[in-house]
Design a protein around this motif. Structure first.
Motif, mmCIF file in Angstrom:
data_model
loop_
_atom_site.group_PDB
_atom_site.id
_atom_site.type_symbol
_atom_site.label_atom_id
_atom_site.label_comp_id
_atom_site.label_asym_id
_atom_site.label_seq_id
_atom_site.Cartn_x
_atom_site.Cartn_y
_atom_site.Cartn_z
ATOM 1 N N SER A 1 9.086 67.626 -34.797
ATOM 2 C CA SER A 1 10.104 68.544 -34.276
ATOM 3 C C SER A 1 9.833 69.980 -34.714
ATOM 4 N N TYR A 2 9.208 70.157 -35.852
ATOM 5 C CA TYR A 2 8.850 71.506 -36.287
ATOM 6 C C TYR A 2 7.892 72.138 -35.271
ATOM 7 N N GLY A 3 6.864 71.419 -34.896
ATOM 8 C CA GLY A 3 5.904 71.925 -33.919
ATOM 9 C C GLY A 3 6.506 72.127 -32.545
ATOM 10 N N VAL A 4 7.368 71.207 -32.122
ATOM 11 C CA VAL A 4 8.021 71.331 -30.820
ATOM 12 C C VAL A 4 8.964 72.534 -30.835
ATOM 13 N N GLY A 5 9.698 72.710 -31.930
ATOM 14 C CA GLY A 5 10.602 73.851 -32.054
ATOM 15 C C GLY A 5 9.849 75.174 -32.026
ATOM 16 N N ILE A 6 8.699 75.225 -32.713
ATOM 17 C CA ILE A 6 7.874 76.433 -32.698
ATOM 18 C C ILE A 6 7.381 76.715 -31.278
ATOM 19 N N THR A 7 7.021 75.681 -30.554
ATOM 20 C CA THR A 7 6.577 75.849 -29.167
ATOM 21 C C THR A 7 7.680 76.462 -28.310
ATOM 22 N N PHE A 8 8.906 75.967 -28.457
ATOM 23 C CA PHE A 8 10.032 76.529 -27.711
ATOM 24 C C PHE A 8 10.284 77.974 -28.129
ATOM 25 N N ALA A 9 10.182 78.253 -29.430
ATOM 26 C CA ALA A 9 10.421 79.614 -29.934
ATOM 27 C C ALA A 9 9.371 80.587 -29.409
ATOM 28 N N VAL A 10 8.114 80.169 -29.406
ATOM 29 C CA VAL A 10 7.042 81.024 -28.890
ATOM 30 C C VAL A 10 7.239 81.276 -27.400
ATOM 31 N N ALA A 11 7.627 80.248 -26.669
ATOM 32 C CA ALA A 11 7.888 80.419 -25.235
ATOM 33 C C ALA A 11 9.024 81.417 -25.011
ATOM 34 N N ALA A 12 10.093 81.320 -25.808
ATOM 35 C CA ALA A 12 11.212 82.259 -25.683
ATOM 36 C C ALA A 12 10.762 83.675 -26.005
ATOM 37 N N PHE A 13 9.922 83.824 -27.025
ATOM 38 C CA PHE A 13 9.420 85.159 -27.390
ATOM 39 C C PHE A 13 8.556 85.735 -26.272
ATOM 40 N N VAL A 14 7.644 84.938 -25.769
ATOM 41 C CA VAL A 14 6.746 85.412 -24.709
ATOM 42 C C VAL A 14 7.548 85.824 -23.478
ATOM 43 N N ILE A 15 8.512 85.002 -23.100
ATOM 44 C CA ILE A 15 9.313 85.320 -21.918
ATOM 45 C C ILE A 15 10.141 86.586 -22.146
ATOM 46 N N SER A 16 10.806 86.678 -23.294
ATOM 47 C CA SER A 16 11.697 87.819 -23.507
ATOM 48 C C SER A 16 10.945 89.107 -23.843
ATOM 49 N N ASN A 17 9.944 89.027 -24.693
ATOM 50 C CA ASN A 17 9.283 90.244 -25.155
ATOM 51 C C ASN A 17 8.148 90.689 -24.249
ATOM 52 N N LEU A 18 7.310 89.789 -23.864
ATOM 53 C CA LEU A 18 6.138 90.178 -23.096
ATOM 54 C C LEU A 18 6.413 90.289 -21.600
ATOM 55 N N ILE A 19 7.224 89.406 -21.049
ATOM 56 C CA ILE A 19 7.493 89.452 -19.614
ATOM 57 C C ILE A 19 8.613 90.444 -19.297
#
Length: 127
Positions: free
Chosen positions: A64-82
């Motif tokens: 779950s740590y790795g899955v949570g990090i994956t969701f967090a990175v996706a949220a960061f990429v969508i909000s900050n980069l896109i």
């Protein structure tokens, strides 16, 4: 499209990892928070026991740590980069995403964990 008989199918749908015939969970909806981690004792189709040993799913906490990090990175990429938002807005997006997707993260982690130890067996499928 995910095909029955693949680990991805079992992981993303939450079905029995051996026969892919029924849900491992008592309630399919992960947002019924009182039942989010309630799992059936065994599959009614192929008699596969989901709790291989006591405390079997404690290992899914590491997943779950790795899955949570994956969701967090996706949220960061969508909000900050896109959307080119500020770091504070990206941080808020990460927190909201991880909280809102918490039940999904817990179930995905359990599904990944059990699929590390069990594989699909086409001979178990009832016709």
């Amino acid at each position: 499209m995910m095909l029955k008989g693949t680990k991805a199918y079992s992981i993303f749908t939450g079905v029995c990892p051996k026969c892919h015939q029924e849900s491992m969970y008592k309630t399919k909806n992960p947002y019924v928070l009182s039942d989010v981690l309630k799992i059936n004792e065994k599959c009614s189709q192929c008699d596969t026991r989901y709790r291989i040993e006591p405390s079997f799913f404690y290992g899914s906490m590491y997943v779950s740590y790795g899955v949570g990090i994956t969701f967090a990175v996706a949220a960061f990429v969508i909000s900050n980069l896109i959307f080119n938002s500020s770091l504070l807005t990206a941080f808020i997006a990460i927190v909201v995403t991880v909280i809102f997707c918490g039940p999904i993260i817990m179930r995905l982690s359990r599904n990944i964990w059990i699929n590390l130890f069990m594989s699909y067996d086409k001979n178990l499928v009832k016709k």
